[in-house]
Write a protein that holds these residues in place. Structure first.
Motif, PDB file in Angstrom:
ATOM      1  N   SER A 258     -15.646  53.508  74.084  1.00 32.97           N
ATOM      2  CA  SER A 258     -15.825  53.645  72.635  1.00 32.97           C
ATOM      3  C   SER A 258     -14.970  52.597  71.934  1.00 32.97           C
ATOM      4  N   PHE A 259     -15.573  51.888  71.000  1.00 32.11           N
ATOM      5  CA  PHE A 259     -14.827  50.850  70.291  1.00 32.11           C
ATOM      6  C   PHE A 259     -13.690  51.513  69.522  1.00 32.11           C
ATOM      7  N   PRO A 260     -12.470  50.990  69.669  1.00 32.05           N
ATOM      8  CA  PRO A 260     -11.308  51.632  69.021  1.00 32.05           C
ATOM      9  C   PRO A 260     -11.488  51.730  67.508  1.00 32.05           C
ATOM     10  N   THR A 261     -11.072  52.844  66.956  1.00 32.68           N
ATOM     11  CA  THR A 261     -11.146  53.007  65.507  1.00 32.68           C
ATOM     12  C   THR A 261      -9.930  52.362  64.840  1.00 32.68           C
ATOM     13  N   MET A 262     -10.134  51.978  63.623  1.00 34.42           N
ATOM     14  CA  MET A 262      -9.030  51.416  62.852  1.00 34.42           C
ATOM     15  C   MET A 262      -8.120  52.557  62.389  1.00 34.42           C
ATOM     16  N   SER A 263      -6.839  52.453  62.658  1.00 34.03           N
ATOM     17  CA  SER A 263      -5.895  53.497  62.247  1.00 34.03           C
ATOM     18  C   SER A 263      -5.681  53.444  60.736  1.00 34.03           C
ATOM     19  N   LEU A 264      -5.222  54.543  60.181  1.00 34.90           N
ATOM     20  CA  LEU A 264      -4.923  54.595  58.745  1.00 34.90           C
ATOM     21  C   LEU A 264      -3.848  53.569  58.399  1.00 34.90           C
ATOM     22  N   GLU A 265      -2.866  53.392  59.289  1.00 30.30           N
ATOM     23  CA  GLU A 265      -1.795  52.426  59.031  1.00 30.30           C
ATOM     24  C   GLU A 265      -2.367  51.010  58.948  1.00 30.30           C
ATOM     25  N   ASP A 266      -3.233  50.646  59.914  1.00 26.25           N
ATOM     26  CA  ASP A 266      -3.846  49.311  59.893  1.00 26.25           C
ATOM     27  C   ASP A 266      -4.723  49.149  58.654  1.00 26.25           C
ATOM     28  N   PHE A 267      -5.463  50.209  58.328  1.00 23.41           N
ATOM     29  CA  PHE A 267      -6.327  50.181  57.144  1.00 23.41           C
ATOM     30  C   PHE A 267      -5.506  49.906  55.888  1.00 23.41           C
ATOM     31  N   SER A 268      -4.383  50.584  55.777  1.00 21.73           N
ATOM     32  CA  SER A 268      -3.533  50.437  54.592  1.00 21.73           C
ATOM     33  C   SER A 268      -3.033  49.005  54.447  1.00 21.73           C
ATOM     34  N   VAL A 269      -2.589  48.407  55.590  1.00 22.27           N
ATOM     35  CA  VAL A 269      -2.077  47.036  55.553  1.00 22.27           C
ATOM     36  C   VAL A 269      -3.181  46.064  55.139  1.00 22.27           C
ATOM     37  N   ILE A 270      -4.352  46.198  55.763  1.00 22.52           N
ATOM     38  CA  ILE A 270      -5.463  45.279  55.478  1.00 22.52           C
ATOM     39  C   ILE A 270      -5.933  45.453  54.043  1.00 22.52           C
ATOM     40  N   PHE A 271      -6.050  46.710  53.601  1.00 21.63           N
ATOM     41  CA  PHE A 271      -6.533  46.967  52.242  1.00 21.63           C
ATOM     42  C   PHE A 271      -5.598  46.357  51.200  1.00 21.63           C
ATOM     43  N   GLN A 272      -4.322  46.580  51.372  1.00 15.63           N
ATOM     44  CA  GLN A 272      -3.370  46.049  50.394  1.00 15.63           C
ATOM     45  C   GLN A 272      -3.374  44.530  50.388  1.00 15.63           C
ATOM     46  N   GLU A 273      -3.584  43.923  51.571  1.00 14.54           N
ATOM     47  CA  GLU A 273      -3.632  42.458  51.642  1.00 14.54           C
ATOM     48  C   GLU A 273      -4.847  41.913  50.898  1.00 14.54           C
ATOM     49  N   LYS A 274      -5.995  42.594  51.061  1.00 12.43           N
ATOM     50  CA  LYS A 274      -7.219  42.101  50.444  1.00 12.43           C
ATOM     51  C   LYS A 274      -7.305  42.475  48.959  1.00 12.43           C
ATOM     52  N   ALA A 275      -6.891  43.715  48.625  1.00 13.83           N
ATOM     53  CA  ALA A 275      -7.016  44.175  47.236  1.00 13.83           C
ATOM     54  C   ALA A 275      -5.836  43.755  46.378  1.00 13.83           C
ATOM     55  N   GLN A 276      -4.710  43.442  47.039  1.00 14.62           N
ATOM     56  CA  GLN A 276      -3.479  43.057  46.352  1.00 14.62           C
ATOM     57  C   GLN A 276      -3.045  44.116  45.342  1.00 14.62           C
ATOM     58  N   ARG A 277      -3.181  45.354  45.752  1.00 13.45           N
ATOM     59  CA  ARG A 277      -2.684  46.467  44.944  1.00 13.45           C
ATOM     60  C   ARG A 277      -2.521  47.682  45.842  1.00 13.45           C
ATOM     61  N   ARG A 278      -1.686  48.611  45.419  1.00 13.64           N
ATOM     62  CA  ARG A 278      -1.443  49.826  46.183  1.00 13.64           C
ATOM     63  C   ARG A 278      -2.225  50.981  45.559  1.00 13.64           C
ATOM     64  N   LEU A 279      -2.609  51.921  46.409  1.00 10.56           N
ATOM     65  CA  LEU A 279      -3.250  53.139  45.938  1.00 10.56           C
ATOM     66  C   LEU A 279      -2.402  54.332  46.356  1.00 10.56           C
ATOM     67  N   PRO A 280      -2.498  55.415  45.616  1.00 17.75           N
ATOM     68  CA  PRO A 280      -1.815  56.649  46.063  1.00 17.75           C
ATOM     69  C   PRO A 280      -2.327  57.046  47.450  1.00 17.75           C
ATOM     70  N   LYS A 281      -1.438  57.697  48.223  1.00 15.99           N
ATOM     71  CA  LYS A 281      -1.796  58.033  49.599  1.00 15.99           C
ATOM     72  C   LYS A 281      -3.071  58.864  49.688  1.00 15.99           C
ATOM     73  N   LYS A 282      -3.271  59.804  48.732  1.00 16.61           N
ATOM     74  CA  LYS A 282      -4.448  60.663  48.785  1.00 16.61           C
ATOM     75  C   LYS A 282      -5.720  59.839  48.619  1.00 16.61           C
ATOM     76  N   GLN A 283      -5.675  58.929  47.625  1.00 16.97           N
ATOM     77  CA  GLN A 283      -6.847  58.089  47.404  1.00 16.97           C
ATOM     78  C   GLN A 283      -7.073  57.136  48.579  1.00 16.97           C
ATOM     79  N   LEU A 284      -5.994  56.618  49.130  1.00 15.27           N
ATOM     80  CA  LEU A 284      -6.110  55.697  50.254  1.00 15.27           C
ATOM     81  C   LEU A 284      -6.735  56.395  51.468  1.00 15.27           C
ATOM     82  N   ARG A 285      -6.282  57.648  51.730  1.00  8.37           N
ATOM     83  CA  ARG A 285      -6.835  58.386  52.873  1.00  8.37           C
ATOM     84  C   ARG A 285      -8.320  58.701  52.644  1.00  8.37           C
ATOM     85  N   LEU A 286      -8.664  59.097  51.394  1.00  8.42           N
ATOM     86  CA  LEU A 286     -10.056  59.416  51.099  1.00  8.42           C
ATOM     87  C   LEU A 286     -10.934  58.166  51.259  1.00  8.42           C
TER      88      LEU A 286
END
Length: 821
Positions: free
Chosen positions: A212-240
């Motif tokens: 099974s192709f490895p899933t992206m972890s929430l931690e990796d997602f958070s790093v990539i998202f912040q790099e691309k969006a250049q902004r932070r989101l609250p943890k609840k919104q980020l997890r959703l």
């Protein structure tokens, strides 16, 4: 160093894969669309050396390939050969070196029946054998990783071949002592039309491992998202958001971009990630104003064509100017919706999800686009019957779709000898009882034809009533014409050919160009057999004109042009035919040695016909060279079912003898074997028996020569030979044998046949030779059979140029061509 930067979960995948390879030959990768499988494969294509491989091959899927048999294999192999031309050239050259330099006839004798021997590849068709052959050549002496991507988008025949490759003995992985590793990717949330077969493939693979192709972890997602969006989101919104995007990288990047440059409507993202992505695309297109609408319109048409599409197809479908279309495509590329494909003139959607979104817009709002594209295809690429049927069905035109499904089924029978069950199931709800009955009879007829049972084929075809659409009746009649060419023409056959010829002048077959062109092509050969050369030449001119009209965008049309030229000697004289057939050889040779290894049959047949034209034009040594090239191909591709290999051996023997490279007794051996390999009821046996008899006579066995040819002629109704060429060769050679045996009736027998030779192709040469022979007989000139070979030249050294070197020989030899269409 690769320009591709892997994300953390993709790096984990590469590490897992390399560890698994230590104990497994094949790995099946499972993962959802957009998780990064293809991206990781692209990385491996660039970085294969660091994993201990000499090369990497990627066979990719595309929704466009669903109706293009073996496209994933053919595209990759052709591209690879284009970049590594020595693979083809080296194979042919090496095979040529192995041909014996002296005893050529013995070589022909040894190889003739080997071509027909049963082997474990008999279940494979021509294309499949070629694919396997080239795969083995490509991986020979090299450690190779082979990647099969997006197999849910492959056509069924490609999947069946893939199953054979990974499950059968003596295929790639087991045939060579070099490391060959296979990797397959299966997209779990896009089923496709062949789920059953994909499950068999992934479950039955020996020495395989599922990963099974490895899933992206929430931690990796958070790093990539912040790099691309250049902004932070609250943890609840980020997890959703993380749960919503579910590892889909394309959506992640686009959502991050949208959040970076636009206001963030979080409520909308909670509904559906694809809907939100669609909203993002609409918003970005709106930024272009009216141009955005035009881009959307173009991409909607493109989405019907597939994930990959050509600019030319869009040009015709959208009525845009070339400059405007190029401008819109450039804008689309700048929006990262599309990108240039590897094939020149082709564009592809940046990701399957972009393709799916634009196609859903068509299905919801623009069903008429399907009808328009079907009409465009009918003009541009008429033989794409399956795609046209599906477009017509999507446009709500079920009756037209049913006919197109039948035309596709007949094309499958012609090309592969069977119809995939999945296609029959797809179409059966759209075929009425009349079409089903028609298909059943045509299937039966094609089976009889493949078994060379031509009488049964014709009987079956006569059971098809004449109330069907004209294009379907044309398909019936084309197969009839192919049967007619296998036997001497009786009066009913002559009448039917005349009726077909009259019909084709006015009938357009409901605009089905490809059907009409094949009908005309078959009629050219049929009229040639009846010596109706004026009709045949008129038909040839019409056929070439029709094909010329779409050569620039339909490669099959260009190929058929050169297939027509390949058979030029059916209706043209010696020197004109030599010119035309040489063009065909040059065309197919270039394709074969460039990047299209799937023209092997056409190239092989062109070489055979060219050798015959060289022989009748007196170029005996060059004919030997060309036949040796064809024999090298046979040696290089021993598993390929070459058509009518007896013709090659016929021409090789003639050219070798006439150039002093073989003896008459050697030729006797090969012609005895050739004659023994051909069914008793085929008319072409007369030609081989005639040549055998000539070489028997030259060897001193004139009585046996006469008996062999006379007995063969008795099996066929040559007195009613409308073509004339069977009767000419039989009666001329029999009269010569009679004269050599001292039979006084030889003169009258030869005189009787000589009077009707003017209206044969090359008839002036035949007539001149027989007139000279009549004078020799009248003068009662005595000579032995070997001296007779050159007696006509001693009395008439030159007549109408170089072809007289052949036509002026003392016997009526038969250099043969394959006029198959």
């Amino acid at each position: 160093m690769s320009q591709i930067q892997l994300l953390p979960h993709q790096k984990r995948f590469i590490c897992l894969l390399t560890r698994i390879w230590a104990s497994h030959d094949c790995v099946v990768i499972e993962g959802a669309s957009g998780c990064g499988k293809s991206f990781s494969f692209e990385y491996m294509l660039e970085e294969y050396l660091q994993y201990g491989f000499d090369q990497a091959l990627l066979f990719d899927g595309d929704a466009l390939y669903d109706d293009c048999e073996y496209a994933p294999f053919k595209n990759t192999i052709s591209d690879h050969l284009h970049n590594n031309e020595t693979i083809v050239t080296r194979g042919i050259v090496e095979a040529a070196k192995d041909l014996p330099g002296g005893n050529t006839i013995s070589f022909l004798f040894d190889t003739l029946f080997n071509l027909g021997k049963k082997n474990n590849l008999d279940i494979l068709n021509e294309d499949e054998r070629m694919i396997l052959n080239y795969l083995k050549r490509i991986v020979r002496n090299k450690n190779t990783v082979i990647l099969f991507d997006n197999i849910h988008q492959w056509d069924r025949r490609s999947l069946q071949l893939l199953k054979h490759i990974i499950t059968s003995a003596n295929t790639i992985a087991s045939s060579f002592p070099y490391k060959v590793k296979l990797v397959m990717s299966v997209t779990t949330n896009q089923a496709g039309a062949n789920v059953d077969l994909i499950e068999k493939i992934t479950n039955d693979v020996p020495k395989s491992h599922k990963l099974s192709f490895p899933t992206m972890s929430l931690e990796d997602f958070s790093v990539i998202f912040q790099e691309k969006a250049q902004r932070r989101l609250p943890k609840k919104q980020l997890r959703l958001l993380y749960n919503l995007i579910n590892g889909h990288l394309k959506i992640l990047f686009e959502v991050a971009r949208d959040i970076r440059f636009n206001s963030f409507d979080f409520d909308e993202t909670q509904q559906n990630s694809v809907k939100y992505f669609q909203a993002i695309l609409s918003k970005r297109l709106q930024e272009f104003g009216a141009t955005g609408d035009q881009i959307a319109n173009v991409l909607e048409y493109a989405s019907i064509l597939g994930k990959t599409f050509s600019c030319f197809e869009l040009l015709v479908a959208t009525d845009s100017s070339r400059s405007k279309l190029e401008e819109l495509i450039n804008d689309s590329n700048s929006l990262n919706l599309t990108e240039d494909a590897s094939k020149n003139g082709y564009i592809k959607f940046a990701h399957s999800i972009v393709h799916e979104i634009f196609k859903s817009r068509v299905d919801s709002n623009h069903i008429d686009y399907y009808y328009r594209l079907s009409i465009c295809l009918k003009e541009m690429k008429p033989s794409q019957y399956l795609r046209r049927a599906r477009y017509m069905l999507a446009a709500g035109r079920e009756e037209e779709a049913g006919t197109l499904y039948i035309l596709e089924f007949l094309q499958q029978l012609r090309n592969f000898g069977n119809i995939p069950q999945s296609l029959i199931l797809e179409a059966e709800l759209h075929l009425d009882s009349k079409l089903t009955s028609y298909l059943t009879l045509m299937q039966s007829a094609y089976y009889s034809y493949s078994q060379k049972d031509y009488p049964t084929t014709l009987t079956t075809l006569d059971m098809i009533p004449s109330y069907y659409r004209t294009e379907l009746l044309a398909e019936r009649n084309i197969l009839k014409l192919r049967c007619f060419s296998k036997q001497l023409a009786s009066e009913p056959i002559v009448e039917e050919i005349a009726r077909f010829t009259s019909c084709v002048k006015s009938e357009k077959f409901n605009g089905e160009k490809e059907v009409r062109e094949r009908f005309i092509h078959a009629l050219i050969t049929a009229n040639a057999h009846l010596r109706e050369f004026r009709y045949a030449r008129d038909l040839e001119e019409e056929l070439l004109s029709s094909l010329e009209g779409r050569m620039k965008y339909d490669s099959s049309a260009e190929m058929r042009v050169y297939s027509v030229l390949r058979n030029a000697n059916a209706i043209h004289g010696a020197e004109v035919s030599l010119c035309h057939v040489r063009k065909a050889v040059e065309y197919f040779e270039k394709l074969f040695f460039d990047n299209n290894c799937f023209v092997l049959r056409q190239y092989y047949t062109s070489l055979i016909n060219y050798s015959a034209m060289l022989i009748i034009n007196g170029e005996f040594m060059e004919a030997v060279r060309q036949t040796r090239k064809a024999l090298s191909i046979e040696k290089c591709y021993p598993d390929f079912p070459f058509p009518r290999p007896q013709i090659l051996r016929n021409n090789y023997a003639l050219a070798s003898f006439l150039s002093g490279k073989a003896t008459a007794s050697e030729c006797v051996l090969i012609f005895e074997e050739v004659l023994g390999s051909i069914p008793q009821d085929l008319a072409e046996r007369i030609f081989y028996a005639s040549n055998l008899a000539i070489f028997l006579a030259i060897s001193g066995s004139v009585t046996r020569a006469y008996r062999v040819l006379f007995n063969e002629a008795q099996k066929h109704d040559i007195d009613n030979d409308k073509e004339g060429i069977y009767q000419y060769r039989t009666e001329t050679n029999l009269a010569i044998f009679q004269y050599l045996l001292g039979d006084k009736t030889a003169y009258e027998n030869l005189k009787r046949i000589t009077n009707g030779l003017d209206n044969l192709i090359n008839g002036s040469f035949f007539k001149k030779k027989n007139q000279v022979i009549l004078e020799i007989m009248k003068d009662e000139t005595h000579c032995n059979p070997h001296e007779w070979l050159h007696i006509v030249h001693s009395f008439c050294h030159d007549y109408q140029g170089k072809p007289w070197d052949y036509f002026g020989l003392g016997f009526a030899f038969a250099a043969l061509c394959d006029w198959g269409v």
